[in-house]
Design a protein around this motif. Sequence first.
Motif, PDB file in Angstrom:
ATOM      1  N   LEU A   1      42.766  39.038 -19.014  1.00  0.00           N
ATOM      2  CA  LEU A   1      43.682  38.150 -18.281  1.00  0.00           C
ATOM      3  C   LEU A   1      43.135  36.729 -18.147  1.00  0.00           C
ATOM      4  CD1 LEU A   1      44.839  40.542 -15.400  1.00  0.00           C
ATOM      5  CD2 LEU A   1      46.003  40.038 -17.565  1.00  0.00           C
ATOM      6  N   ASP A   2      41.958  36.483 -18.701  1.00  0.00           N
ATOM      7  CA  ASP A   2      41.349  35.155 -18.598  1.00  0.00           C
ATOM      8  C   ASP A   2      42.234  34.124 -19.299  1.00  0.00           C
ATOM      9  OD1 ASP A   2      39.630  32.838 -18.944  1.00  0.00           O
ATOM     10  OD2 ASP A   2      37.956  34.157 -18.460  1.00  0.00           O
ATOM     11  N   PRO A   3      42.547  33.008 -18.644  1.00  0.00           N
ATOM     12  CA  PRO A   3      43.396  31.981 -19.276  1.00  0.00           C
ATOM     13  C   PRO A   3      42.734  31.314 -20.479  1.00  0.00           C
ATOM     14  CG  PRO A   3      42.585  31.228 -17.140  1.00  0.00           C
ATOM     15  CD  PRO A   3      42.245  32.678 -17.240  1.00  0.00           C
ATOM     16  N   LYS A   4      41.419  31.462 -20.656  1.00  0.00           N
ATOM     17  CA  LYS A   4      40.742  30.885 -21.816  1.00  0.00           C
ATOM     18  C   LYS A   4      40.868  31.760 -23.056  1.00  0.00           C
ATOM     19  CE  LYS A   4      36.599  30.377 -20.157  1.00  0.00           C
ATOM     20  NZ  LYS A   4      35.167  29.979 -20.137  1.00  0.00           N
ATOM     21  N   LEU A   5      41.371  32.975 -22.904  1.00  0.00           N
ATOM     22  CA  LEU A   5      41.484  33.896 -24.028  1.00  0.00           C
ATOM     23  C   LEU A   5      42.512  33.371 -25.034  1.00  0.00           C
ATOM     24  CD1 LEU A   5      40.487  36.675 -25.066  1.00  0.00           C
ATOM     25  CD2 LEU A   5      42.513  37.666 -24.001  1.00  0.00           C
ATOM     26  N   ILE A   6      42.116  33.272 -26.299  1.00  0.00           N
ATOM     27  CA  ILE A   6      42.993  32.766 -27.360  1.00  0.00           C
ATOM     28  C   ILE A   6      43.851  33.905 -27.887  1.00  0.00           C
ATOM     29  CG2 ILE A   6      43.058  31.669 -29.627  1.00  0.00           C
ATOM     30  CD1 ILE A   6      40.317  30.453 -28.942  1.00  0.00           C
ATOM     31  N   LEU A   7      45.164  33.663 -27.926  1.00  0.00           N
ATOM     32  CA  LEU A   7      46.125  34.698 -28.326  1.00  0.00           C
ATOM     33  C   LEU A   7      47.119  34.144 -29.336  1.00  0.00           C
ATOM     34  CD1 LEU A   7      46.875  36.062 -24.738  1.00  0.00           C
ATOM     35  CD2 LEU A   7      45.445  37.194 -26.468  1.00  0.00           C
ATOM     36  N   ASP A   8      47.849  35.057 -29.960  1.00  0.00           N
ATOM     37  CA  ASP A   8      48.923  34.691 -30.884  1.00  0.00           C
ATOM     38  C   ASP A   8      50.090  34.126 -30.081  1.00  0.00           C
ATOM     39  OD1 ASP A   8      50.882  34.468 -32.789  1.00  0.00           O
ATOM     40  OD2 ASP A   8      50.699  36.518 -33.529  1.00  0.00           O
ATOM     41  N   THR A   9      50.451  32.882 -30.332  1.00  0.00           N
ATOM     42  CA  THR A   9      51.508  32.237 -29.542  1.00  0.00           C
ATOM     43  C   THR A   9      52.889  32.843 -29.803  1.00  0.00           C
ATOM     44  OG1 THR A   9      51.832  30.521 -31.234  1.00  0.00           O
ATOM     45  CG2 THR A   9      50.254  30.052 -29.467  1.00  0.00           C
ATOM     46  N   GLN A  10      53.040  33.606 -30.892  1.00  0.00           N
ATOM     47  CA  GLN A  10      54.319  34.238 -31.200  1.00  0.00           C
ATOM     48  C   GLN A  10      54.451  35.623 -30.571  1.00  0.00           C
ATOM     49  OE1 GLN A  10      56.590  32.294 -32.752  1.00  0.00           O
ATOM     50  NE2 GLN A  10      54.930  30.781 -32.639  1.00  0.00           N
ATOM     51  N   ASN A  11      53.363  36.084 -29.940  1.00  0.00           N
ATOM     52  CA  ASN A  11      53.367  37.399 -29.328  1.00  0.00           C
ATOM     53  C   ASN A  11      54.033  37.332 -27.959  1.00  0.00           C
ATOM     54  OD1 ASN A  11      52.140  39.727 -27.678  1.00  0.00           O
ATOM     55  ND2 ASN A  11      51.495  40.217 -29.771  1.00  0.00           N
ATOM     56  N   SER A  12      54.804  38.367 -27.605  1.00  0.00           N
ATOM     57  CA  SER A  12      55.503  38.390 -26.317  1.00  0.00           C
ATOM     58  C   SER A  12      54.512  38.395 -25.151  1.00  0.00           C
ATOM     59  CB  SER A  12      56.421  39.611 -26.223  1.00  0.00           C
ATOM     60  OG  SER A  12      55.688  40.811 -26.428  1.00  0.00           O
ATOM     61  N   TYR A  13      53.352  39.041 -25.342  1.00  0.00           N
ATOM     62  CA  TYR A  13      52.346  39.062 -24.280  1.00  0.00           C
ATOM     63  C   TYR A  13      51.875  37.650 -23.962  1.00  0.00           C
ATOM     64  CZ  TYR A  13      47.886  39.782 -21.905  1.00  0.00           C
ATOM     65  OH  TYR A  13      46.852  39.716 -21.005  1.00  0.00           O
ATOM     66  N   TYR A  14      51.693  36.839 -25.009  1.00  0.00           N
ATOM     67  CA  TYR A  14      51.257  35.456 -24.791  1.00  0.00           C
ATOM     68  C   TYR A  14      52.303  34.689 -23.972  1.00  0.00           C
ATOM     69  CZ  TYR A  14      50.331  30.530 -25.636  1.00  0.00           C
ATOM     70  OH  TYR A  14      50.112  29.175 -25.464  1.00  0.00           O
ATOM     71  N   LYS A  15      53.586  34.897 -24.305  1.00  0.00           N
ATOM     72  CA  LYS A  15      54.647  34.147 -23.623  1.00  0.00           C
ATOM     73  C   LYS A  15      54.716  34.513 -22.145  1.00  0.00           C
ATOM     74  CE  LYS A  15      57.273  33.791 -27.908  1.00  0.00           C
ATOM     75  NZ  LYS A  15      58.479  34.176 -28.681  1.00  0.00           N
ATOM     76  N   VAL A  16      54.598  35.822 -21.834  1.00  0.00           N
ATOM     77  CA  VAL A  16      54.608  36.248 -20.428  1.00  0.00           C
ATOM     78  C   VAL A  16      53.367  35.727 -19.712  1.00  0.00           C
ATOM     79  CG1 VAL A  16      54.509  38.242 -18.892  1.00  0.00           C
ATOM     80  CG2 VAL A  16      55.995  38.286 -20.915  1.00  0.00           C
ATOM     81  N   LYS A  17      52.211  35.869 -20.369  1.00  0.00           N
ATOM     82  CA  LYS A  17      50.959  35.407 -19.765  1.00  0.00           C
ATOM     83  C   LYS A  17      50.987  33.895 -19.550  1.00  0.00           C
ATOM     84  CE  LYS A  17      45.952  35.953 -20.348  1.00  0.00           C
ATOM     85  NZ  LYS A  17      45.547  34.565 -20.177  1.00  0.00           N
ATOM     86  N   LYS A  18      51.608  33.173 -20.470  1.00  0.00           N
ATOM     87  CA  LYS A  18      51.711  31.722 -20.345  1.00  0.00           C
ATOM     88  C   LYS A  18      52.497  31.347 -19.095  1.00  0.00           C
ATOM     89  CE  LYS A  18      51.748  27.373 -21.830  1.00  0.00           C
ATOM     90  NZ  LYS A  18      50.556  26.499 -21.711  1.00  0.00           N
ATOM     91  N   GLN A  19      53.602  32.031 -18.846  1.00  0.00           N
ATOM     92  CA  GLN A  19      54.423  31.750 -17.661  1.00  0.00           C
ATOM     93  C   GLN A  19      53.646  32.040 -16.382  1.00  0.00           C
ATOM     94  OE1 GLN A  19      57.977  34.076 -18.197  1.00  0.00           O
ATOM     95  NE2 GLN A  19      58.858  32.675 -19.713  1.00  0.00           N
TER      96      GLN A  19
END
Length: 436
Positions: free
Chosen positions: A366-384
Amino acid sequence: MKKYKLLTTLLLIFSLFLLCSFTSNASEEVNLQTSSSNENWKLILENIDIDVKYLEPNKYLGLYWDSFVEGNNKESYLYLCWTSTYYTRTDNTILYLSESNKSYYLYSSNEDMKNKRGNWLSSTVQTYPEYDLSIYMTPIAGIIDGQSFGLPLKRTYTFTNLKYGYEGTNKAIGQCKETMTFDLGLVPKHDGKNSMQLCTHGYEIIEACEAQSYFDLLKYGGYGHFVHFNTKIKIDKIYRVDVAYKVVNDDKPWYQFFLPSDEHQIKKSLTAERVSGGIFGLYKFQGFTEGSFQSTLSSSINYKYRLHLNYDDDSWNIFEGKEYYESDYRRISQFQILRMNYVIDGETYDVPIKMDTIEGETLFILDPKLILDTQNSYYKVKKQIDDFILGLKDKLQSKMWILWTIIGGLGFIILVVIILKIRNFIRLISAKKEKE
């Protein structure tokens, strides 16, 4: 009188013979100064494993042993190939070489320099003003009519310095400072067997690189290890990335005492091939992926490429025993990309890569520094969620001065009250003593 005429005639004939011999040798020497043929240049340029426009100046490019120069079985040359920035003059050449802790100079004396009598032959050059680049072939050693010239002929050469300038001078205008070793695979001989080793220096095309690991038991059976990077050049497609790294547990907390305490050095090739993994093989992994990757904390760096280092770990396969599983280690250390295979404008390149080693870090999922795939739904929810939390923190911080002002005011009032009470208490005691 006849004797004197006969002696004069013999001297004249002998003088003419010497003059013709000298003229013949001089002519031969001039021809040798332009020894690199178009065929040799074509061979070198075809074997450089990267487009010319991506070459860097002031670098060693390689060694080439041409046993029979232009098909001439009387001459053999060892060419040192190197680069410089673009010069309008084409008479640049090597003035000084440091090889295997020995120094070699083009000219042995000022007279040799004045007459351009070098210890090795003149360089030929290909210029690319549009790229601010020149490529040279310099015969630094060889055999002519059974006589050796230049540096000793051997299998391995280690160059530690090269200085270049214009012929007929001893003033260098540039140099190659790096240390480079070339192994021709054979000791050069005048036997018709050629050898070449080019582009042994690594290409510095990695612009940004970051290594991270995080725990996911279902997917990886432990820790997943990832590297994200960008390149300085525009690449159409990457086929293969060769990497080297260590898996370590030097940062494990006390409650993970059961994790291994050793470390392992790993080398592998990563491709875009998809494999099944994770619990019951429900997940699909790739060693190499192209896309858009960034953290939810900052969008200042967007990575184009991702490497999943332990994509093939298969730690959930309980029927296959292995010496160790990469997922049992918390982070990666001393990561390097060794070599890449990619395509630019329809041309395929297979090049060594030069880069500093990268140290990885272990993050919570859940660390905000974790690099993720921006097209992944998890990234979009985590971004919000992360944006909301960050915005809330900013609002609280912007109003903290009010809170601190109130706290400071209350503290001041309390302090004044305490001081007044102490003063009144002292006065009361003093009054009682006076009455007594």
